[in-house]
Enzyme design. Structure first.
Site, PDB file in Angstrom:
ATOM      1  N   SER A 143      -6.690   4.822  -1.466  1.00  0.00           N
ATOM      2  CA  SER A 143      -7.569   3.643  -1.424  1.00  0.00           C
ATOM      3  C   SER A 143      -8.133   3.503  -0.022  1.00  0.00           C
ATOM      4  CB  SER A 143      -6.789   2.380  -1.777  1.00  0.00           C
ATOM      5  OG  SER A 143      -7.568   1.212  -1.528  1.00  0.00           O
ATOM      6  N   TYR A 157       0.138  -3.193  -0.594  1.00  0.00           N
ATOM      7  CA  TYR A 157      -0.630  -2.185  -1.334  1.00  0.00           C
ATOM      8  C   TYR A 157      -1.282  -1.204  -0.363  1.00  0.00           C
ATOM      9  CZ  TYR A 157      -4.360  -0.258  -4.291  1.00  0.00           C
ATOM     10  OH  TYR A 157      -5.212   0.587  -4.967  1.00  0.00           O
TER      11      TYR A 157
END
Length: 248
Positions: A143, A157
């Protein structure tokens, strides 16, 4: 004979888009899912309609026994493995780190890090030429949060995806001599339902307008990068972290 790819977390979002495109490109696809059997069955139908073969496999990537069984099921149903898309991941609600419960952080790291490492390990065992494999490719889904940090929202995350970047770099060096290429795709603001699971269903559209391209991306756009990295067209690419983030 069609090449075989296992895609974790393939019943929704980026995983689903990757499965559909892989099927359209002639791959046989293992469609892993955690709980939504109906969604996984729909992806299998889509792959088959596109001309590929597919099988749905339920399994929690954070459980070693599930991961082993998942790989065995794919090879029994479709043939020897050629590739892995290490995609399964979870996200918690928007939160400052100071307010995050330990259970939430543990769950994020169990799935996003431990699960990804387990799947990569199993793929390495099966693909490596010195272990009887035919070589192949692994694409890890990271990501843009890994380099942005996701402050005030999802630093847990973001940290889990930083681990995916490091896994990609190290494993590419380990497996290059084994005929296995390892790369990562780092999506940015992509319009999928993972944002809703984080409590912000409008996040991609809202923040997408702040990117140089002035929009959110689509799961299909990410899938194009993933499938390219799986194929022979990217035969000299390994250890790469490919941003699909609209310039963010």
């Amino acid at each position: 004979m069609a090449k075989v790819v296992l895609i974790t977390g393939a019943s929704r979002g980026i995983g689903r888009a990757c499965a559909r495109l892989a099927g359209a490109c002639g791959w046989s696809v293992g469609v892993n899912y955690a709980g939504n059997e109906a969604a996984a069955a729909e992806v299998v139908r889509d792959v088959e309609a596109a001309g590929g073969r597919a099988v749905a496999i339920r399994g929690n990537v954070a459980e070693e026994a599930d991961v082993t069984a998942m790989f065995e099921t794919v090879e029994t149903a479709l043939g020897p493995l050629d590739a892995l898309v290490n995609n399964a991941g979870v996200l918690g609600p928007k939160s400052m780190l100071a307010d995050m419960p330990a259970a939430r952080m543990k769950h994020i790291f169990d799935v996003n890090v431990f699960g990804a490492y387990l799947c990569a390990r199993e793929a390495a065992r099966r693909l490596s030429t010195s272990r009887g494999g035919r070589g192949g490719a692994i694409v890890n889904i990271s990501s843009a949060a890994a380099r942005l940090g996701a402050p005030d929202e999802y630093v847990d995350y973001a940290g889990s995806k930083g681990a995916i970047d490091t896994l990609t770099i190290g494993l590419a060096k380990e497996l290059g001599p084994e005929g296995v290429r390892v790369n990562a795709v780092r999506p940015g603001l992509i319009d999928t339902d993972i944002h809703a699971s984080g409590g912000q269903p409008d996040r991609a559209d809202r923040l997408g307008m702040t990117t140089p391209l002035k929009r959110a991306g689509s799961a299909a756009e990410v899938a194009e990068a993933v499938i390219w990295l799986l194929g022979e067209e990217s035969s000299y690419v390994t250890g790469a972290l490919l941003d699909v983030a609209g310039g963010r």
